[in-house]
Design an enzyme around this catalytic site. Structure first.
Site, PDB file in Angstrom:
ATOM      1  CE1 TYR A 112      -3.568 -13.067  -1.885  1.00  0.00           C
ATOM      2  CE2 TYR A 112      -4.401 -14.379  -3.706  1.00  0.00           C
ATOM      3  CZ  TYR A 112      -4.457 -13.245  -2.926  1.00  0.00           C
ATOM      4  OH  TYR A 112      -5.411 -12.287  -3.185  1.00  0.00           O
ATOM      5  CG  ASN A 154      -4.117 -10.503  15.493  1.00  0.00           C
ATOM      6  OD1 ASN A 154      -4.284 -11.141  16.535  1.00  0.00           O
ATOM      7  ND2 ASN A 154      -2.917 -10.249  14.995  1.00  0.00           N
ATOM      8  N   GLY A 193       0.840  -1.212   0.000  1.00  0.00           N
ATOM      9  CA  GLY A 193       0.000   0.000   0.000  1.00  0.00           C
ATOM     10  C   GLY A 193       0.870   1.255   0.000  1.00  0.00           C
TER      11      GLY A 193
HETATM   12  O1  LIG Z   1      -7.654 -11.605  -9.156  1.00  0.00           O
HETATM   13  C1  LIG Z   1      -7.604 -12.810  -8.886  1.00  0.00           C
HETATM   14  O2  LIG Z   1      -8.526 -13.560  -8.967  1.00  0.00           O
HETATM   15  C2  LIG Z   1      -6.315 -13.319  -8.410  1.00  0.00           C
HETATM   16  O3  LIG Z   1      -5.432 -13.256  -9.507  1.00  0.00           O
HETATM   17  C3  LIG Z   1      -4.129 -13.071  -9.385  1.00  0.00           C
HETATM   18  O4  LIG Z   1      -3.487 -14.131 -10.022  1.00  0.00           O
HETATM   19  P1  LIG Z   1      -3.432 -14.208 -11.589  1.00  0.00           P
HETATM   20  O5  LIG Z   1      -4.758 -14.425 -12.198  1.00  0.00           O
HETATM   21  O6  LIG Z   1      -2.416 -15.222 -11.936  1.00  0.00           O
HETATM   22  O7  LIG Z   1      -3.015 -12.731 -11.986  1.00  0.00           O
HETATM   23  P2  LIG Z   1      -1.886 -12.147 -12.927  1.00  0.00           P
HETATM   24  O8  LIG Z   1      -0.573 -12.184 -12.285  1.00  0.00           O
HETATM   25  O9  LIG Z   1      -2.404 -10.845 -13.373  1.00  0.00           O
HETATM   26  O10 LIG Z   1      -1.811 -13.159 -14.168  1.00  0.00           O
HETATM   27  C4  LIG Z   1      -2.866 -13.363 -15.036  1.00  0.00           C
HETATM   28  C5  LIG Z   1      -2.361 -14.208 -16.193  1.00  0.00           C
HETATM   29  O11 LIG Z   1      -1.489 -13.404 -16.982  1.00  0.00           O
HETATM   30  C6  LIG Z   1      -0.227 -14.040 -17.101  1.00  0.00           C
HETATM   31  N1  LIG Z   1       0.806 -12.980 -17.160  1.00  0.00           N
HETATM   32  C7  LIG Z   1       1.064 -12.205 -16.102  1.00  0.00           C
HETATM   33  C8  LIG Z   1       1.972 -11.181 -16.182  1.00  0.00           C
HETATM   34  C9  LIG Z   1       2.683 -10.997 -17.363  1.00  0.00           C
HETATM   35  O12 LIG Z   1       3.540 -10.076 -17.497  1.00  0.00           O
HETATM   36  N2  LIG Z   1       2.416 -11.818 -18.407  1.00  0.00           N
HETATM   37  C10 LIG Z   1       1.493 -12.806 -18.339  1.00  0.00           C
HETATM   38  O13 LIG Z   1       1.288 -13.531 -19.319  1.00  0.00           O
HETATM   39  C11 LIG Z   1      -0.109 -14.976 -15.940  1.00  0.00           C
HETATM   40  O14 LIG Z   1       0.774 -16.035 -16.194  1.00  0.00           O
HETATM   41  C12 LIG Z   1      -1.558 -15.409 -15.787  1.00  0.00           C
HETATM   42  O15 LIG Z   1      -1.826 -16.453 -16.649  1.00  0.00           O
HETATM   43  C13 LIG Z   1      -3.581 -12.938  -8.008  1.00  0.00           C
HETATM   44  O16 LIG Z   1      -3.062 -14.126  -7.576  1.00  0.00           O
HETATM   45  C14 LIG Z   1      -4.540 -12.553  -6.970  1.00  0.00           C
HETATM   46  O17 LIG Z   1      -4.251 -11.263  -6.572  1.00  0.00           O
HETATM   47  C15 LIG Z   1      -5.938 -12.501  -7.256  1.00  0.00           C
HETATM   48  O18 LIG Z   1      -6.663 -12.903  -6.127  1.00  0.00           O
END
Ligand SMILES: O=C(O)[C@H]1O[C@H](OP(=O)(O)OP(=O)(O)OC[C@H]2O[C@@H](n3ccc(=O)[nH]c3=O)[C@H](O)[C@@H]2O)[C@H](O)[C@@H](O)[C@@H]1O
EC number: 4.1.1.35
Length: 415
Positions: free
Chosen positions: A226, A180, A119
């Protein structure tokens, strides 16, 4: 000058009580009075000089006070009966700060608690000094003793690179931190809403995901800190509800984006927008055929408030069911930014969920809620925000690079 002074003193001398002047002679008494008169004159001059200097400063303070009271966004007036004391943990983060804005503008008293791991004070600085607002630098892993009516418990790193950076801290935040906050809710009789996640479904075998699906999570994988942290946080909520009668609400939040995402967040939306704006390749992990459905942050905030104030104590999905592959998503952002960035394919992230899309029938039916912001409209707002952020950072000599979702080798910091 001297003569006038002596004359004046002589007049004063004639009025002097003799008891005061004895055993001095008249000339000695007059000289004492002359000195006193000179000193009084000097003090008067100094006082009026000070007054001359201070008055413009007072004027400035009055102007500043006026501008401070004018700078706050408009806040509704709520009567004592309707106004709630609300705690938002993680309230200086991306979602938390937008939620804080809504609660403040609705006229409630809001206390934001944040440890500023992800944050930022900047996200809520526009409320600092407002009589309904309080910001506390506090880690929910430590107990908190305040009086509140509602608790929105959002505190936790949420982007994969952030929560994998320090998995132990992520676990502590979601377990001890949630205990908590439930303890606080029990003590003061507050209702608690847990910001849970679609990650409780893991790499789902049911599509789209309904709330009664138990999920498919690797308990020892890199995302487990997580995913399992949030799963046990949900378990804790229902244990406190059954055993102690605490009122709980559980929101399973699906992928969300919008302004105030951290520049180094590492999630796909901020990464792609930043890369496109800087003319760098958009980094797609794996083939890009994995899917996600993205909701704009204001939709989520409305859903959270509707859920908190509903009588639904079982988990509710909050997300936008419009599903896209990550590759489609990269192309869409490229087009919206209007830049010639390439798409670069990198290796797949471990345990990356292959498809995700919320079933939101329950939210529609029980909360009367559904997302209303179209994807492109939300993305344009996010692009505008990141463009401004880049300008701001450039002026401060700092150009952030998107953070890849890679696990750090070796020991990480444990708090
Ligand atoms: O919002 C959600 O439901 C959850 O999603 C996220 O996880 P994720 O969906 O994997 O989020 P990203 O990191 O944005 O990835 C989304 C997809 O894009 C891909 N990605 C990510 C980043 C990037 O630079 N390039 C790329 O292809 C990842 O591999 C994944 O398949 C987070 O784990 C959580 O904050 C959240 O609760």
């Amino acid at each position: 000058m001297v003569c006038t002074g002596v004359l004046h003193v002589a007049v004063v001398c004639s009025e002097v009580d003799l008891a005061v002047t004895e055993p001095f002679s008249l000339s000695q008494s007059c000289s004492v009075l002359l000195n006193r008169s000179i000193q009084e004159n000097r003090e008067l001059r100094i006082e009026s000089r000070i007054e001359e200097i201070i008055e413009p400063l007072r004027e400035k303070i009055r102007d500043l006070e006026k501008s401070f009271t004018q700078k706050y966004p408009p806040v509704k007036f709520l009567s004592e009966k309707d106004r709630k004391r609300i705690l938002v943990t993680g309230g200086a983060g991306f979602v938390g700060s937008h939620l804080t804005d809504k609660l403040m503008m609705d006229g409630h008293e809001v206390t934001v608690v944040d440890n500023f791991f992800t944050g930022r004070k900047r996200n809520v600085e526009h409320w600092i000094g407002h009589e309904n607002f309080e910001l506390i630098n506090h880690d929910v892993v430590e107990p908190l003793y305040i009086e509140v009516d509602q608790i929105y418990h959002l505190a936790s790193p949420a982007s994969p690179p952030n929560y994998m950076y320090n998995p132990i801290k992520t676990l502590k935040t979601n377990t001890i931190g949630t205990l908590n906050m439930l303890g606080l809710a029990k003590r003061v009789g507050a209702r608690l809403l847990l910001a849970s996640t679609s990650e409780v479904y893991g790499d789902p075998e049911v599509h789209p995901q309904t709330e009664d699906y138990w999920g498919h999570v690797n308990p020892i994988g890199p995302r487990a800190c997580y995913d399992e942290g949030k799963r046990v946080a949900e378990t804790m909520c229902y244990a406190y509800m059954k055993q102690e009668g605490v009122e709980v609400r559980v929101a399973r939040i699906f992928n969300t984006f919008g302004p105030r995402m951290h520049m180094n967040d590492g999630r796909v939306v901020s990464n792609f927008i930043l890369q496109a704006l800087q003319g760098e390749p958009l980094t797609v992990y794996g083939s890009g055929s994995q899917t996600r459905a993205f909701q704009y942050v204001s939709d989520l905030v409305n859903g959270l408030v509707a859920l908190m104030n509903s009588n639904v104590s079982s988990p509710v999905n909050l997300g936008n069911p419009e599903e896209h592959t990550i590759l489609e998503f990269a192309q869409l952002i490229k087009n919206l930014v209007g830049d010639g960035s390439e798409i670069q394919f990198l290796s797949e992230a471990q345990d990356d969920p292959q498809k995700r899309k919320p079933d939101i029938k329950k939210a529609k039916l029980m909360l009367g809620w559904e997302p209303v912001v179209p994807l492109e409209e939300g993305l344009n707002k996010a692009i505008h925000y990141f463009r401004k952020e880049l300008e701001y950072q450039a002026n401060n000599q700092y150009i952030p690079k998107p953070k890849p979702a890679r696990i750090k080798k070796g020991r990480t910091r444990h708090n």
